[in-house]
Design a protein around this motif. Sequence first.
Motif, PDB file in Angstrom:
ATOM      1  N   GLN A 115       0.959  -1.184   0.019  1.00 35.73           N
ATOM      2  CA  GLN A 115      -0.095   0.169   0.133  1.00 35.73           C
ATOM      3  C   GLN A 115       0.870   1.204  -0.123  1.00 35.73           C
ATOM      4  O   GLN A 115       0.640   2.249  -0.912  1.00 35.73           O
ATOM      5  CB  GLN A 115      -0.907   0.106   1.353  1.00 35.73           C
ATOM      6  CG  GLN A 115      -1.984  -1.073   1.387  1.00 35.73           C
ATOM      7  CD  GLN A 115      -2.796  -0.907   2.643  1.00 35.73           C
ATOM      8  OE1 GLN A 115      -3.071   0.005   2.969  1.00 35.73           O
ATOM      9  NE2 GLN A 115      -3.163  -2.120   3.028  1.00 35.73           N
ATOM     10  N   LEU A 116       2.011   1.301   0.937  1.00 35.62           N
ATOM     11  CA  LEU A 116       2.893   2.511   0.957  1.00 35.62           C
ATOM     12  C   LEU A 116       3.569   2.613  -0.342  1.00 35.62           C
ATOM     13  O   LEU A 116       3.769   3.732  -0.882  1.00 35.62           O
ATOM     14  CB  LEU A 116       3.680   2.232   2.249  1.00 35.62           C
ATOM     15  CG  LEU A 116       4.691   3.459   2.494  1.00 35.62           C
ATOM     16  CD1 LEU A 116       3.736   4.585   2.453  1.00 35.62           C
ATOM     17  CD2 LEU A 116       5.370   3.155   3.852  1.00 35.62           C
ATOM     18  N   ARG A 117       4.121   1.675  -0.875  1.00 37.03           N
ATOM     19  CA  ARG A 117       4.548   1.432  -2.102  1.00 37.03           C
ATOM     20  C   ARG A 117       4.055   2.284  -3.330  1.00 37.03           C
ATOM     21  O   ARG A 117       4.503   3.194  -4.025  1.00 37.03           O
ATOM     22  CB  ARG A 117       5.108   0.388  -2.546  1.00 37.03           C
ATOM     23  CG  ARG A 117       6.109  -0.150  -3.452  1.00 37.03           C
ATOM     24  CD  ARG A 117       6.289  -1.339  -4.075  1.00 37.03           C
ATOM     25  NE  ARG A 117       6.808  -1.511  -5.378  1.00 37.03           N
ATOM     26  CZ  ARG A 117       7.800  -2.355  -5.799  1.00 37.03           C
ATOM     27  NH1 ARG A 117       8.170  -3.163  -5.142  1.00 37.03           N
ATOM     28  NH2 ARG A 117       7.819  -2.124  -7.134  1.00 37.03           N
ATOM     29  N   ARG A 119       1.451   4.317  -2.858  1.00 34.21           N
ATOM     30  CA  ARG A 119       1.143   5.526  -2.753  1.00 34.21           C
ATOM     31  C   ARG A 119       2.428   6.480  -2.856  1.00 34.21           C
ATOM     32  O   ARG A 119       2.107   7.430  -3.572  1.00 34.21           O
ATOM     33  CB  ARG A 119       0.817   5.656  -1.007  1.00 34.21           C
ATOM     34  CG  ARG A 119       0.508   7.131  -0.864  1.00 34.21           C
ATOM     35  CD  ARG A 119      -0.378   6.898   0.648  1.00 34.21           C
ATOM     36  NE  ARG A 119      -0.592   8.359   1.135  1.00 34.21           N
ATOM     37  CZ  ARG A 119      -0.888   8.469   2.131  1.00 34.21           C
ATOM     38  NH1 ARG A 119      -1.023   7.445   3.255  1.00 34.21           N
ATOM     39  NH2 ARG A 119      -1.320   9.594   2.873  1.00 34.21           N
ATOM     40  N   ILE A 120       3.502   6.054  -2.720  1.00 30.17           N
ATOM     41  CA  ILE A 120       4.703   6.736  -2.889  1.00 30.17           C
ATOM     42  C   ILE A 120       4.912   6.907  -4.663  1.00 30.17           C
ATOM     43  O   ILE A 120       5.158   8.101  -5.350  1.00 30.17           O
ATOM     44  CB  ILE A 120       6.050   5.927  -2.453  1.00 30.17           C
ATOM     45  CG1 ILE A 120       6.097   6.039  -0.918  1.00 30.17           C
ATOM     46  CG2 ILE A 120       7.282   6.607  -3.159  1.00 30.17           C
ATOM     47  CD1 ILE A 120       7.100   5.278  -0.127  1.00 30.17           C
ATOM     48  N   VAL A 239       2.913  11.935   1.359  1.00 29.95           N
ATOM     49  CA  VAL A 239       2.753  10.740   2.065  1.00 29.95           C
ATOM     50  C   VAL A 239       2.244  10.701   3.387  1.00 29.95           C
ATOM     51  O   VAL A 239       1.569   9.809   3.855  1.00 29.95           O
ATOM     52  CB  VAL A 239       4.209   9.954   1.794  1.00 29.95           C
ATOM     53  CG1 VAL A 239       4.378   8.552   2.642  1.00 29.95           C
ATOM     54  CG2 VAL A 239       4.634   9.757   0.491  1.00 29.95           C
ATOM     55  N   ILE A 315      11.664   1.937   3.062  1.00 32.27           N
ATOM     56  CA  ILE A 315      10.109   1.957   3.048  1.00 32.27           C
ATOM     57  C   ILE A 315       9.503   1.508   4.395  1.00 32.27           C
ATOM     58  O   ILE A 315       8.491   1.819   5.001  1.00 32.27           O
ATOM     59  CB  ILE A 315       9.470   1.514   1.605  1.00 32.27           C
ATOM     60  CG1 ILE A 315       9.837   2.134   0.427  1.00 32.27           C
ATOM     61  CG2 ILE A 315       7.840   1.264   1.733  1.00 32.27           C
ATOM     62  CD1 ILE A 315       9.256   1.460  -0.803  1.00 32.27           C
ATOM     63  N   ALA A 319       7.030   3.011   7.108  1.00 36.06           N
ATOM     64  CA  ALA A 319       5.665   2.320   7.540  1.00 36.06           C
ATOM     65  C   ALA A 319       5.949   2.228   9.075  1.00 36.06           C
ATOM     66  O   ALA A 319       4.832   2.182   9.915  1.00 36.06           O
ATOM     67  CB  ALA A 319       5.523   1.128   7.000  1.00 36.06           C
ATOM     68  N   ARG A 322       5.351   5.206  10.605  1.00 34.60           N
ATOM     69  CA  ARG A 322       3.989   5.698  10.353  1.00 34.60           C
ATOM     70  C   ARG A 322       3.117   5.091  11.512  1.00 34.60           C
ATOM     71  O   ARG A 322       1.902   5.892  11.956  1.00 34.60           O
ATOM     72  CB  ARG A 322       3.702   5.673   8.945  1.00 34.60           C
ATOM     73  CG  ARG A 322       2.364   6.139   8.656  1.00 34.60           C
ATOM     74  CD  ARG A 322       2.524   7.843   8.389  1.00 34.60           C
ATOM     75  NE  ARG A 322       1.145   8.352   8.207  1.00 34.60           N
ATOM     76  CZ  ARG A 322       0.462   8.879   9.171  1.00 34.60           C
ATOM     77  NH1 ARG A 322       0.452   8.430  10.277  1.00 34.60           N
ATOM     78  NH2 ARG A 322      -0.820   9.392   8.914  1.00 34.60           N
ATOM     79  N   HIS A 323       3.164   4.054  11.679  1.00 30.26           N
ATOM     80  CA  HIS A 323       2.063   3.105  12.489  1.00 30.26           C
ATOM     81  C   HIS A 323       2.604   2.820  14.013  1.00 30.26           C
ATOM     82  O   HIS A 323       1.869   2.135  14.515  1.00 30.26           O
ATOM     83  CB  HIS A 323       1.670   1.810  11.924  1.00 30.26           C
ATOM     84  CG  HIS A 323       1.087   2.086  10.353  1.00 30.26           C
ATOM     85  ND1 HIS A 323      -0.186   2.410  10.217  1.00 30.26           N
ATOM     86  CD2 HIS A 323       1.514   2.327   9.090  1.00 30.26           C
ATOM     87  CE1 HIS A 323      -0.558   2.945   8.994  1.00 30.26           C
ATOM     88  NE2 HIS A 323       0.521   2.626   8.255  1.00 30.26           N
TER      89      HIS A 323
END
Length: 342
Positions: A115-117, A119-120, A239, A315, A319, A322-323
Motif C-alpha cells: 500500500q505504501l509503495r 502511494r509513493i 505521504v 520504506i 511504515a 507511521r504506524h
Amino acid sequence: MVQSDESTGSGAVEMAALEAEATQAIAAASSADELEEARVRYLGRRSELKQALRQVRDRETGMVLNSLRDRLEAAHEARRAELERAGRATAGEDGFDPTLPGEAPPRGSLHLLTQLRRRIEDVFLGLGYEVYDGREVETVWHNFDALNQPEAHPSRDPRDTFYVDEDTLLRTHTSPSQIRAMLDRQPPLYLVSLGRVYRRDALDATHTPVFHQVEALAVDRDITLADLRGTVEHFTSAVFGGRREIRMRTSFFPFTEPSVEFDMTCYLCDGAGCAVCKHSGWIEMGGAGVVDPNVFESVGYDPEEWSGFAFGLGIDRIAFNRHGLPDLRLFWENDIRFLEQF
Ligand code: FA5
C-alpha cells in the motif's frame, strides 16, 4: 403384534425387542426425513405400539406400554434436537438451510508495504516522474563501481553484502537503478525506483536482511540542492499528510556531493516533541544529495552540461514510524492478526 401375556412372558420379550429396534432406528436417523420415517413406523397411528395400546384391557399392560411410548418419544425428541443442533433437521438431506443468515467471507487486503509503495509511486507520478524497475540481482559495477564507491568501502565486504559470485550480488540499495536508467535514457530524466534490497544485517527490531527502498533521481540543467529540498518536502507532505518541514544534515555518500541526510517534522506532534519522534520533533527519513560528477562520467553524461539530485530511503522504516510498530519483523511473519489491521 405386541400383547400382554404375563403368564408366558412372551409379550414382555416382544416389547423389549420392539423397544431395542425402535431406539436403534431413532438413533441411526441421520436426517429429519429418516427420523420422521422412524417416528411413523414406531410411534405413528398404525404402528405396532399404537395398535397394542388400543387393545389394552388391563391397567398393568397399559402402564407398561405407555411408559414404552414415553421412552420412545423422549428418544425421538432427543434425536430431533441433536439433528437440529447439527443444522440438519431443518435443512433436509443435503444439509443446506437457506433460512440461516449467510457468512461473509473475510476480505483480504494489500500488504501494508505494498500500500505504501503504491502511494509513493502515485505521489511521484503526480510530479511527472517515471517509475523505473531496477534489478535485484546486480553487478558489482552497477551497485558499487559506477556509483563511485571506493574499492575499500566496508559495504563491499562479503560480511555485509550477499555475493552471488565475484561480479554479481544482491543489490544493497536501489541506487544502481540510477545507473541503469541513465545508461538506458538520455537526460533530462525524472524517475523513481522502488523495490527490495539485501544486506547482511543481523536481524533485530529495526533491521531485516531484506527490506525495501525508494530511490528518486532527477537529471536536468541547473538542478540544485533547493530543487531536492522542494521535492523531498512535497513527497513527505503528500505521504504523511499536513505540511512537513524538512531539515538537512551534512553527510557522506560516494555517489552524491554534497550529501545530506534529511529529517521531517514529526507527523504526530508537528515538531513539538512526542513519543514517536523521541521528543526531538524530527523523524529521520533517508539520504540524499547532488549527483556526483564521477557518476555522470561513468554513464557517459557530461557533468558540465547536466546536474541532478538523488535521494533514497527505507520504506519499511517509514511504515514502521507511521504506524508506531514495535518490530520490523512483523512485515515478514504474515500473521493475519497483524496484516488485517491495515
Ligand atoms: C542508502 O542506501 C543510499 N543508497 C541512499 C541514498 C540514495 C543516498 C540516493 C543519497 C542519494 P542508507 O544505507 O543510509 O543509504 O540506507 C537508506 C535507508 O535504508 C535508511 O535510512 C534506513 O531507513 C533503511 N535501512 C538501512 N538498513 C536497513 C535494514 N537493515 N532494515 C531496514 N531498513 C534499513
